[in-house]
Write an enzyme that holds these catalytic residues in place. Structure first.
Site, short mmCIF file in Angstrom:
data_model
loop_
_atom_site.label_atom_id
_atom_site.label_comp_id
_atom_site.label_asym_id
_atom_site.label_seq_id
_atom_site.Cartn_x
_atom_site.Cartn_y
_atom_site.Cartn_z
CB SER A 191 -0.89 0.01 1.25
OG SER A 191 -1.47 1.29 1.42
CE1 TYR A 204 -4.60 -2.15 4.84
CE2 TYR A 204 -3.58 0.00 4.51
CZ TYR A 204 -4.17 -1.15 4.00
OH TYR A 204 -4.31 -1.28 2.64
P1 NAD Z 1 -11.46 -6.00 -0.90
O1 NAD Z 1 -12.29 -5.92 0.31
O2 NAD Z 1 -12.13 -6.18 -2.20
O3 NAD Z 1 -10.39 -7.17 -0.78
C1 NAD Z 1 -9.89 -7.64 0.44
C2 NAD Z 1 -10.20 -9.12 0.52
O4 NAD Z 1 -9.52 -9.71 1.62
C3 NAD Z 1 -11.67 -9.42 0.72
O5 NAD Z 1 -12.27 -9.73 -0.52
C4 NAD Z 1 -11.71 -10.59 1.68
O6 NAD Z 1 -12.33 -11.74 1.16
C5 NAD Z 1 -10.24 -10.87 1.96
N1 NAD Z 1 -10.02 -11.18 3.37
C6 NAD Z 1 -10.07 -10.33 4.42
N2 NAD Z 1 -9.85 -11.00 5.56
C7 NAD Z 1 -9.64 -12.29 5.21
C8 NAD Z 1 -9.35 -13.48 5.94
N3 NAD Z 1 -9.22 -13.47 7.28
N4 NAD Z 1 -9.22 -14.64 5.25
C9 NAD Z 1 -9.36 -14.67 3.90
N5 NAD Z 1 -9.60 -13.58 3.16
C10 NAD Z 1 -9.75 -12.41 3.81
O7 NAD Z 1 -10.54 -4.69 -0.92
P2 NAD Z 1 -9.26 -4.30 -1.82
O8 NAD Z 1 -9.07 -2.86 -1.58
O9 NAD Z 1 -9.35 -4.84 -3.18
O10 NAD Z 1 -8.07 -5.03 -1.03
C11 NAD Z 1 -7.11 -5.84 -1.66
C12 NAD Z 1 -5.74 -5.47 -1.12
O11 NAD Z 1 -5.41 -4.15 -1.56
C13 NAD Z 1 -5.64 -5.44 0.40
O12 NAD Z 1 -4.42 -6.05 0.80
C14 NAD Z 1 -5.59 -3.95 0.72
O13 NAD Z 1 -4.90 -3.69 1.92
C15 NAD Z 1 -4.82 -3.45 -0.49
N6 NAD Z 1 -4.93 -2.03 -0.74
C16 NAD Z 1 -6.13 -1.46 -1.04
C17 NAD Z 1 -6.20 -0.10 -1.25
C18 NAD Z 1 -7.50 0.55 -1.58
O14 NAD Z 1 -7.55 1.79 -1.58
N7 NAD Z 1 -8.56 -0.17 -1.87
C19 NAD Z 1 -5.06 0.69 -1.15
C20 NAD Z 1 -3.83 0.08 -0.86
C21 NAD Z 1 -3.79 -1.28 -0.65
#
Ligand code: NAD
Ligand code: MG
Length: 299
Positions: A191, A204
């Site tokens: 991130s 986080y």
């Molecule tokens: P998202 O909610 O679509 O994806 C996160 C996924 O993690 C969920 O679909 C869920 O099924 C899974 N998850 C959570 N806890 C879990 C567990 N205990 N066991 C199994 N699966 C689990 O959101 P996203 O934003 O697409 O997130 C994907 C990645 O991107 C994450 O690592 C997040 O930290 C990172 N990220 C997102 C952003 C943003 O702005 N959306 C920015 C930087 C990093």
């Protein structure tokens, strides 16, 4: 309302890209993509695959929704079969599966908790049983629980964030590794908060910093096996993570602090995940690629 480059004009043919969002909040995390307004844009409908992942098998954690869903769809367009792992969002997972099958690839959906090491072995057993091999692992699942002060971060929250965001990456990597042939790739989702910090996301952002260091060290460790390890550091992206973690009014201006003054959409991350999984990045390992709307990270 939108930048007038031809690229954006093309994207608008898929669906209009919002720069502000209606206030909304989901009580439970992980959030549900199908409840979001507007729905995230998972796919660039003008993206044509060119067989970059022909015959490959990928596991994508958090592949039901958000960034993981976008990567899963792009992998399918490039010829890969995909196993998507998620916690409980069955409808989101089914929709991703349907799109992948429509594209003409196979999709395995596996629900369970990656805070438990045993589940990671179950994921690998299922994938090997159905697809027979694994070429790419995308460690992408994650949670965030914003708090105003470190004093508000309970021991339980700290444990949950670290167990999910970094322990789960270790567990999946250990389970997959014995099956990965030379030439395969591991991609970790970090991130921008690992580089910029975020005063509301102390635990986080600490896990995301750990993911960056894990990526670099694992790359060195697996060099001799011919396995490349890289990371992607997204900026603010319109996914279920956001309405399920921030207050409703924060969502309205989500992403506007970036130099591009808007949040990214999941499909804008997908080509980076394709690049890091394919032979195009054969001389790239231990690196972090920043897809963040122009924020300068200093690394
Ligand atoms: P998202 O909610 O679509 O994806 C996160 C996924 O993690 C969920 O679909 C869920 O099924 C899974 N998850 C959570 N806890 C879990 C567990 N205990 N066991 C199994 N699966 C689990 O959101 P996203 O934003 O697409 O997130 C994907 C990645 O991107 C994450 O690592 C997040 O930290 C990172 N990220 C997102 C952003 C943003 O702005 N959306 C920015 C930087 C990093
Ligand atoms: Mg989800």
């Amino acid at each position: 309302m939108y930048p007038q480059y031809s690229y954006y004009n093309k994207i608008q043919k898929c669906k209009e890209q919002p720069i502000s969002f209606p206030p909304q909040h989901q009580e439970r995390q992980p959030g549900l993509e199908y409840l979001m307004d507007p729905l995230p844009i998972s796919e660039n409908c003008e993206y044509r695959g060119s067989g970059k992942l022909e015959g490959k098998v990928a596991i994508i954690t958090g592949g039901d929704s958000g960034i993981g869903r976008a990567a899963a769809i792009a992998y399918a367009k490039e010829g890969a079969d995909v196993a998507i792992v998620y916690l409980y969002e069955h409808r989101d997972a089914r929709e991703t599966q349907e799109r992948i099958e429509e594209i003409g690839q196979r999709c395995l959906t596996i629900a369970g908790d990656l805070r438990e090491e045993a589940f990671s072995y179950h994921v690998v057993e299922q994938t090997i049983r159905i697809f027979g091999k694994i070429d790419v692992l995308v460690n992408n699942h994650g949670v965030q629980f914003p708090q105003c002060s470190i004093m508000d971060i309970t021991a339980e929250q700290l444990d949950d964030t670290f167990r999910t965001n970094i322990y789960g990456f270790f567990y999946m990597t250990k389970a997959v590794l014995p099956h990965l042939p030379p030439g395969s790739a591991i991609i970790n989702t970090a991130s921008v908060t690992a580089y910029e910090g975020n005063k509301y996301l102390l635990d986080y952002s600490a896990t995301k910093g750990a993911i960056v260091s894990f990526t670099r060290s694992l790359s060195l460790s697996l060099q001799s096996c011919g396995i490349r390890v890289n990371a992607v550091a997204p900026g603010p992206i319109w996914t279920p993570l956001q309405p399920s973690s921030w207050p409703a009014d924060y969502i309205m201006t989500f992403g506007t602090e970036t130099p591009m003054k808007r949040a990214g959409q999941p499909f804008e991350l997908a080509p980076t995940y394709v690049y890091l999984a394919s032979q195009d990045s054969y001389y790239v390992s231990g690196q972090v690629l920043h897809v963040n709307g122009g924020t300068i990270t200093g690394s």
